[in-house]
Write a protein that holds these residues in place. Structure first.
Motif, mmCIF file in Angstrom:
data_model
loop_
_atom_site.group_PDB
_atom_site.id
_atom_site.type_symbol
_atom_site.label_atom_id
_atom_site.label_comp_id
_atom_site.label_asym_id
_atom_site.label_seq_id
_atom_site.Cartn_x
_atom_site.Cartn_y
_atom_site.Cartn_z
ATOM 1 N N ASP A 16 0.814 -1.217 0.000
ATOM 2 C CA ASP A 16 0.000 0.000 0.000
ATOM 3 C C ASP A 16 0.847 1.266 0.000
ATOM 4 N N THR A 17 2.056 1.197 0.555
ATOM 5 C CA THR A 17 2.915 2.383 0.520
ATOM 6 C C THR A 17 3.305 2.717 -0.917
ATOM 7 N N ASP A 20 0.113 4.092 -2.748
ATOM 8 C CA ASP A 20 -0.189 5.471 -2.366
ATOM 9 C C ASP A 20 0.766 6.449 -3.039
ATOM 10 N N THR A 24 -0.476 9.049 -6.245
ATOM 11 C CA THR A 24 -0.586 10.474 -5.926
ATOM 12 C C THR A 24 0.601 11.244 -6.511
#
Length: 203
Positions: A16-17, A20, A24
């Motif tokens: 998930d890091t 993300d 973005t």
């Protein structure tokens, strides 16, 4: 169009890091590059696999963007990626039916072929495989990416949701078998991913 793929593997707990950061800051940086045409992020959360695909209007734009973004890309993946592999392709076929959304499913077929058969492969995919795929419920997008010099390629089929992806396996297997035989293609890998982002401005 022309494509760069980034294939990363790592600890599933840290994926998930990477998602993300790429969705973005990474997406914003890509959008500032000349010739940018689209970005996709596809993941296998259970195994810890991430496939990021960027689309470019020319080989020059793709090359220039790689030089501009290489260091930042490495930083965004640092906490997740234990291995990374980058490949460049020509988008020989890009067929869009509808815009996929987050939660859709992607099936990737990895193939090898004689470089002299690249045009045969593209024409077979366009004329024979696409019509077969269009009969499968939930098809959102299909693409054929090829590396003419190395005789390698990726077939991507995106379906609107996981249920449609699962239900399409037999139908796409039949299309894959027929297309591979006609175009003298060897299938070397088959993978499925969750769609996180799939934003491409086609021709």
């Amino acid at each position: 169009m022309f494509v760069r793929t980034l294939y990363a593997t790592g600890d599933p707990a840290n994926i998930d890091t990477a998602i993300d950061g790429l969705s973005t800051e990474g997406h914003e940086l890509l959008g500032q590059q000349p010739g940018f045409r689209g970005f996709g992020i596809f993941v296998d959360r259970e195994l810890g696999k991430l496939l990021a695909v960027t689309w470019w209007e020319s080989e020059e734009a793709r090359s220039n963007s790689d030089e501009a973004l290489r260091e930042r890309r490495t930083a965004l993946l640092e906490r997740f990626a234990a291995t990374t592999a980058i490949d460049n392709y020509e988008a020989a076929v890009f067929h869009s039916v509808r815009q996929p959304e987050a939660g859709a499913g992607l099936r990737v077929t990895r193939v090898e072929f004689d470089p002299s058969d690249a045009d045969l492969f593209a024409e077979t995919f366009r004329a024979s495989v696409i019509p077969r795929l269009e009969t499968l419920p939930g098809l959102a997008r299909a693409s054929l990416l090829i590396d003419r010099d190395r005789g390698r390629g990726l077939v991507g089929a995106v379906f609107t949701d996981r249920e449609s992806l699962d239900a399409s396996r037999a139908g796409q297997a039949a299309a894959r078998h027929e297309g591979a035989a006609k175009a003298h293609v060897t299938v070397t890998g088959l993978e499925e991913f969750e769609v996180v982002l799939a934003d491409v401005r086609g021709d």
